[in-house]
Write an enzyme that holds these catalytic residues in place. Structure first.
Site, PDB file in Angstrom:
ATOM      1  N   HIS A  66     -85.141  26.673 -81.052  1.00 46.10           N
ATOM      2  CA  HIS A  66     -85.673  27.905 -81.629  1.00 46.10           C
ATOM      3  C   HIS A  66     -84.580  28.944 -81.877  1.00 46.10           C
ATOM      4  O   HIS A  66     -84.878  30.050 -82.298  1.00 46.10           O
ATOM      5  CB  HIS A  66     -86.754  28.475 -80.713  1.00 46.10           C
ATOM      6  CG  HIS A  66     -87.929  27.574 -80.541  1.00 46.10           C
ATOM      7  ND1 HIS A  66     -89.018  27.598 -81.382  1.00 46.10           N
ATOM      8  CD2 HIS A  66     -88.172  26.586 -79.644  1.00 46.10           C
ATOM      9  CE1 HIS A  66     -89.891  26.680 -81.005  1.00 46.10           C
ATOM     10  NE2 HIS A  66     -89.405  26.046 -79.956  1.00 46.10           N
ATOM     11  N   GLU A  72     -60.119  24.938 -72.734  1.00 48.20           N
ATOM     12  CA  GLU A  72     -58.885  25.309 -72.038  1.00 48.20           C
ATOM     13  C   GLU A  72     -57.873  24.171 -72.038  1.00 48.20           C
ATOM     14  O   GLU A  72     -56.665  24.404 -71.957  1.00 48.20           O
ATOM     15  CB  GLU A  72     -59.204  25.729 -70.592  1.00 48.20           C
ATOM     16  CG  GLU A  72     -58.108  26.547 -69.930  1.00 48.20           C
ATOM     17  CD  GLU A  72     -58.594  27.225 -68.668  1.00 48.20           C
ATOM     18  OE1 GLU A  72     -58.738  28.462 -68.681  1.00 48.20           O
ATOM     19  OE2 GLU A  72     -58.823  26.515 -67.665  1.00 48.20           O
ATOM     20  N   LYS A 114     -53.558  36.966 -67.638  1.00 48.25           N
ATOM     21  CA  LYS A 114     -53.515  37.371 -66.232  1.00 48.25           C
ATOM     22  C   LYS A 114     -52.341  38.314 -65.969  1.00 48.25           C
ATOM     23  O   LYS A 114     -52.466  39.311 -65.248  1.00 48.25           O
ATOM     24  CB  LYS A 114     -53.398  36.138 -65.336  1.00 48.25           C
ATOM     25  CG  LYS A 114     -54.640  35.267 -65.295  1.00 48.25           C
ATOM     26  CD  LYS A 114     -54.399  34.049 -64.405  1.00 48.25           C
ATOM     27  CE  LYS A 114     -55.615  33.154 -64.345  1.00 48.25           C
ATOM     28  NZ  LYS A 114     -55.376  31.956 -63.491  1.00 48.25           N
TER      29      LYS A 114
END
Length: 429
Positions: free
Chosen positions: A303, A282, A417
């Site tokens: 893994h 960000e 937003k």
């Protein structure tokens, strides 16, 4: 480049590959100008570290929150939650042994993602009487957080419970929606530190209040952070781990290594990877620039990821984090397992295998000419975690300076937003 602070060692020897050496020197020289600019105009993030007046206010509110609480639910997203999760994990929250933490005090839940079914279960009326909520939003209007708070107040009212006895929070100064709601409902708010954005707020009450409730030594956290800041302000640039790290990451990005992997080898640093991911992405993903942060956890991700790291494209820089003095844990001594195939494990501690696997990953990356930095903590303590949090914030801020961008805004997030709020408003008409 191998630098040891009081409790942490930064070894960048195998991260400085021959193809970035000249670029690294040029970038490092530029970091001195960045450092001098912040010396002249220190960020609020820097000047709040030696303050203690805010700690007493946290302690007073903390005593109120703890009273009759079996559960504490933190309402906040992104920087309003992730830093606190890193700090409470020092004492074991969020690990497979987190039940032991809960047995010593209230359960802590971070409702940092918005999901209707999950939140409905959190608001089960049978548990509300013993649940406390902490709502955190610097802007005072974060959509997800305000939706959660609205539902909490609705549930408390339906259950006949008094909101001020169950809700408290942290909000930015001045007029904002959260302050208006708190005034109407009558619950207390602490002030969010001015001039410190959410993803940089871990060392303020945003991170420290939940940490206090989980028994973390707040003074130790800030002391560790102050040590990292002092190094940044006073040491030669080629002896500052954050300056070296920032220059190294930008230099590798110039060679198309655009992915930065952070891989701790301990459960108690698992949330550090998520906090780092937001901080780096960000802060730096702007103007067509930035590198992609990836969080992994050892040994489990050996893994699922290490095959790619070793056999895939050379487009990553690797940051391994270990804690050399943490508990070795139980020892393998079972008679039933005393067979030739397991002879190499007999009489050895779990922690010994973790350390061996971390060293193996580091060695394999090095032998495959993949740039790898080792960050070796003495142990996972308030001091060492405070140091590493400040280190990565400084590394991010310096990287932004080298890239010529503002580390502290997030225009793309704000755009999303605005669109979401418009869609909700249109659908309600």
């Amino acid at each position: 480049m191998d630098i040891k602070s009081k409790h942490i060692r930064f070894d960048c020897t195998d991260a400085v590959t021959t193809d970035i050496a000249s670029d690294l020197d040029k970038l490092l020289s530029k970091t001195n100008n960045i450092r001098e600019a912040y010396k002249q105009n220190p960020l609020p993030l820097f000047t709040q570290l030696d303050k203690t007046d805010d700690l007493s206010a946290m302690q007073v509110l903390g005593e109120t929150i703890r009273k009759d609480a079996q559960r504490i639910v933190v309402l906040g997203t992104g920087g309003s939650s992730l830093g606190a999760q890193v700090l409470v994990q020092i004492n074991g929250w969020g690990t497979p042994a987190s039940g032991m933490v809960q047995a010593a005090g209230p359960e802590m839940i971070f409702a940092d993602n918005l999901d209707g079914q999950s939140f409905e279960r959190l608001l089960d009326e049978a548990q509300l009487a013993n649940t406390k909520f902490i709502v955190v939003s610097k802007s005072g209007g974060t959509a997800e957080t305000m939706m959660q708070l609205s539902c909490v107040l609705t549930a408390l009212e339906k259950a006949g419970l008094n909101a001020p006895a169950h809700v408290s929070g942290i909000a930015g100064s001045g007029s904002n929606t959260l302050r208006d709601v708190a005034d109407r409902a009558g619950f207390p708010l602490l002030p969010h530190a001015d001039g410190i954005g959410g993803r940089f707020a871990v060392l303020t009450n945003v991170g420290l209040l939940p940490a206090l409730l989980m028994g973390v030594d707040l003074v130790s956290v800030r002391e560790g952070a102050f040590e990292a800041l002092t190094s940044f302000m006073e040491a030669p640039v080629d002896e500052i781990p954050a300056a070296i790290g920032a220059a190294m990451q930008i230099a590798h990005a110039g060679k198309n290594r655009n992915i930065s992997v952070l891989m701790p080898y301990t459960d108690r640093l698992e949330r550090l990877g998520f906090w780092y991911r937001q901080l780096w992405a960000e802060s730096l993903g702007k103007d067509g620039q930035g590198t992609c942060p990836v969080n992994a956890l050892g040994p489990v991700d050996q893994h699922s990821q290490v095959q790619l790291y070793l056999g895939g494209p050379d487009d990553k820089i690797y940051n391994l984090v270990t804690a050399k003095n943490q508990s070795l844990g139980p020892k393998a001594l079972a008679a039933a397992c005393d067979i030739p195939e397991l002879s190499w494990l007999q009489g050895r501690h779990i922690g010994e295998l973790v350390a061996a696997e971390a060293t193996a990953t580091y060695t394999a990356l090095k032998e495959n000419a993949r740039p790898v930095r080792l960050i070796e903590m003495d142990d996972v303590t308030g001091h060492s975690v405070g140091y590493i949090l400040m280190h990565f914030m400084l590394e991010t801020i310096i990287a932004a300076g080298l890239m010529g961008i503002d580390a502290f805004d997030q225009p793309a997030v704000e755009q999303g937003k605005i669109i979401a709020k418009k869609l909700m408003a249109e659908s309600s008409n």
